[in-house]
Motif scaffolding. Sequence first.
Motif, PDB file in Angstrom:
ATOM      1  N   GLU A   1     -46.091  54.242 -20.754  1.00 32.33           N
ATOM      2  CA  GLU A   1     -44.673  54.023 -21.042  1.00 32.33           C
ATOM      3  C   GLU A   1     -43.778  55.094 -20.424  1.00 32.33           C
ATOM      4  N   HIS A   2     -44.361  56.235 -20.032  1.00 30.49           N
ATOM      5  CA  HIS A   2     -43.605  57.318 -19.403  1.00 30.49           C
ATOM      6  C   HIS A   2     -43.404  57.097 -17.911  1.00 30.49           C
ATOM      7  N   ILE A   3     -44.100  56.137 -17.334  1.00 30.81           N
ATOM      8  CA  ILE A   3     -44.133  55.985 -15.883  1.00 30.81           C
ATOM      9  C   ILE A   3     -43.258  54.804 -15.474  1.00 30.81           C
ATOM     10  N   GLU A   4     -42.281  55.081 -14.617  1.00 30.73           N
ATOM     11  CA  GLU A   4     -41.334  54.025 -14.239  1.00 30.73           C
ATOM     12  C   GLU A   4     -42.050  52.856 -13.566  1.00 30.73           C
ATOM     13  N   ASP A   5     -42.885  53.141 -12.586  1.00 32.58           N
ATOM     14  CA  ASP A   5     -43.631  52.083 -11.897  1.00 32.58           C
ATOM     15  C   ASP A   5     -45.051  52.055 -12.468  1.00 32.58           C
ATOM     16  N   ASP A   6     -45.188  51.387 -13.599  1.00 30.64           N
ATOM     17  CA  ASP A   6     -46.477  51.401 -14.293  1.00 30.64           C
ATOM     18  C   ASP A   6     -47.569  50.675 -13.508  1.00 30.64           C
ATOM     19  N   ARG A   7     -47.208  49.610 -12.820  1.00 29.24           N
ATOM     20  CA  ARG A   7     -48.231  48.871 -12.058  1.00 29.24           C
ATOM     21  C   ARG A   7     -48.770  49.699 -10.891  1.00 29.24           C
ATOM     22  N   ALA A   8     -47.897  50.449 -10.240  1.00 26.11           N
ATOM     23  CA  ALA A   8     -48.366  51.304  -9.150  1.00 26.11           C
ATOM     24  C   ALA A   8     -49.327  52.368  -9.685  1.00 26.11           C
ATOM     25  N   ALA A   9     -49.006  52.928 -10.860  1.00 28.97           N
ATOM     26  CA  ALA A   9     -49.893  53.932 -11.452  1.00 28.97           C
ATOM     27  C   ALA A   9     -51.245  53.321 -11.809  1.00 28.97           C
ATOM     28  N   LEU A  10     -51.221  52.115 -12.363  1.00 30.17           N
ATOM     29  CA  LEU A  10     -52.475  51.436 -12.706  1.00 30.17           C
ATOM     30  C   LEU A  10     -53.266  51.068 -11.461  1.00 30.17           C
ATOM     31  N   THR A  11     -52.573  50.694 -10.406  1.00 26.42           N
ATOM     32  CA  THR A  11     -53.258  50.372  -9.143  1.00 26.42           C
ATOM     33  C   THR A  11     -53.963  51.610  -8.600  1.00 26.42           C
ATOM     34  N   GLY A  12     -53.282  52.757  -8.644  1.00 25.25           N
ATOM     35  CA  GLY A  12     -53.902  53.994  -8.202  1.00 25.25           C
ATOM     36  C   GLY A  12     -55.131  54.337  -9.019  1.00 25.25           C
ATOM     37  N   LEU A  13     -55.042  54.111 -10.336  1.00 24.16           N
ATOM     38  CA  LEU A  13     -56.193  54.366 -11.197  1.00 24.16           C
ATOM     39  C   LEU A  13     -57.338  53.407 -10.874  1.00 24.16           C
ATOM     40  N   ARG A  14     -57.007  52.133 -10.652  1.00 28.85           N
ATOM     41  CA  ARG A  14     -58.054  51.139 -10.365  1.00 28.85           C
ATOM     42  C   ARG A  14     -58.867  51.529  -9.138  1.00 28.85           C
ATOM     43  N   THR A  15     -58.209  52.056  -8.116  1.00 30.71           N
ATOM     44  CA  THR A  15     -58.925  52.395  -6.888  1.00 30.71           C
ATOM     45  C   THR A  15     -59.887  53.567  -7.080  1.00 30.71           C
ATOM     46  N   ARG A  16     -59.740  54.299  -8.178  1.00 34.40           N
ATOM     47  CA  ARG A  16     -60.657  55.415  -8.465  1.00 34.40           C
ATOM     48  C   ARG A  16     -61.823  54.986  -9.349  1.00 34.40           C
ATOM     49  N   LEU A  17     -61.799  53.770  -9.850  1.00 30.48           N
ATOM     50  CA  LEU A  17     -62.860  53.270 -10.726  1.00 30.48           C
ATOM     51  C   LEU A  17     -63.909  52.501  -9.929  1.00 30.48           C
ATOM     52  N   GLN A  18     -65.153  52.636 -10.341  1.00 28.76           N
ATOM     53  CA  GLN A  18     -66.232  51.882  -9.735  1.00 28.76           C
ATOM     54  C   GLN A  18     -66.082  50.398 -10.045  1.00 28.76           C
ATOM     55  N   SER A  19     -66.645  49.565  -9.223  1.00 29.19           N
ATOM     56  CA  SER A  19     -66.654  48.123  -9.494  1.00 29.19           C
ATOM     57  C   SER A  19     -67.340  47.861 -10.836  1.00 29.19           C
ATOM     58  N   GLY A  20     -66.688  47.088 -11.686  1.00 28.92           N
ATOM     59  CA  GLY A  20     -67.240  46.785 -13.002  1.00 28.92           C
ATOM     60  C   GLY A  20     -66.873  47.784 -14.080  1.00 28.92           C
ATOM     61  N   ALA A  21     -66.180  48.879 -13.704  1.00 36.73           N
ATOM     62  CA  ALA A  21     -65.809  49.896 -14.684  1.00 36.73           C
ATOM     63  C   ALA A  21     -64.654  49.408 -15.555  1.00 36.73           C
ATOM     64  N   ARG A  22     -64.592  49.964 -16.751  1.00 44.56           N
ATOM     65  CA  ARG A  22     -63.559  49.592 -17.717  1.00 44.56           C
ATOM     66  C   ARG A  22     -62.458  50.639 -17.784  1.00 44.56           C
ATOM     67  N   VAL A  23     -61.276  50.159 -18.217  1.00 42.86           N
ATOM     68  CA  VAL A  23     -60.181  51.051 -18.582  1.00 42.86           C
ATOM     69  C   VAL A  23     -59.642  50.605 -19.936  1.00 42.86           C
ATOM     70  N   LEU A  24     -59.283  51.569 -20.767  1.00 39.81           N
ATOM     71  CA  LEU A  24     -58.618  51.294 -22.044  1.00 39.81           C
ATOM     72  C   LEU A  24     -57.230  51.914 -21.985  1.00 39.81           C
ATOM     73  N   VAL A  25     -56.211  51.106 -22.231  1.00 38.88           N
ATOM     74  CA  VAL A  25     -54.820  51.575 -22.182  1.00 38.88           C
ATOM     75  C   VAL A  25     -54.156  51.310 -23.530  1.00 38.88           C
ATOM     76  N   TYR A  26     -53.600  52.362 -24.128  1.00 38.73           N
ATOM     77  CA  TYR A  26     -52.992  52.311 -25.460  1.00 38.73           C
ATOM     78  C   TYR A  26     -51.550  52.808 -25.333  1.00 38.73           C
ATOM     79  N   VAL A  27     -50.587  52.002 -25.803  1.00 41.32           N
ATOM     80  CA  VAL A  27     -49.163  52.295 -25.587  1.00 41.32           C
ATOM     81  C   VAL A  27     -48.343  51.900 -26.822  1.00 41.32           C
ATOM     82  N   PRO A  28     -47.081  52.351 -26.902  1.00 41.61           N
ATOM     83  CA  PRO A  28     -46.180  51.890 -27.967  1.00 41.61           C
ATOM     84  C   PRO A  28     -45.831  50.417 -27.776  1.00 41.61           C
ATOM     85  N   ALA A  29     -45.609  49.727 -28.897  1.00 39.90           N
ATOM     86  CA  ALA A  29     -45.346  48.283 -28.847  1.00 39.90           C
ATOM     87  C   ALA A  29     -43.915  47.944 -29.269  1.00 39.90           C
TER      88      ALA A  29
END
Length: 238
Positions: A113-141
């Motif tokens: 929620e602190h990041i203006e371009d959240d999808r770009a940040a998630l894309t950057g994170l995805r490229t650092r994860l191995q194929s099949g790896a998981r991510v857990l994201v917890y945010v305010p609702a």
Amino acid sequence: MSMDSGSAGAVADSPYSGRDNLDAMRSAVRYNRFLEQLVARHAPPGNGPVLDFGAGLGDFALALKRRGLDVSCLEVDASLAARAQAGGLHTVMAIDEISPQSLHYAYSLNVLEHIEDDRAALTGLRTRLQSGARVLVYVPAFQVLYSEMDRLVGHHRRYTRRSLEAALSGAGFRVEFSRYVDTLGFAASLLYRAISGSGTLTADSIARYDRLVFPLSRMLDSLTDRWIGKNVYAVAVV
């Protein structure tokens, strides 16, 4: 007083502005234990590298390290990164410092929620994860809960299950599921917003909520976690 996100960490567009709230959240013993257990529950077997994306003070990374996870931290705020490093945690300040497809698992607690371009940040994170790896994201609702607290700590938005899943899908993840957390916190946050709270949390008010309200709220979550809560999380796969 509701325990809103006060932020577990900061991977923001500017230095983190909610350090007092961050320190105050340390008094939320049950809430923090819940988050630690949530991250641990979705960690894959084995001892591959794990990233705390927006580690803040490093409290969760240290707790998970004690559980046997090989956790490193990403934290862009220099003073917070220094505190995490001083606590014995390997800490980097940019996603580019992490090798592509090197991570076994990643989690992010009250950071996106602190990041203006959240999808770009998630894309950057995805490229650092191995194929099949998981991510857990917890945010305010729920944007209706957006208050002076959110403004104080630099939140760009709050999420719904649908918008969080859309951000993850747009970044190339496959969402496994999402859930809301802290049913009673939704009502408490509405009240806080209505009385125009200052945005600053105190350790005493957080500790009272954590001791008296959060355990009951977690019991109710089993009935309401598809529809309402103060926070929302999703688990997704590369």
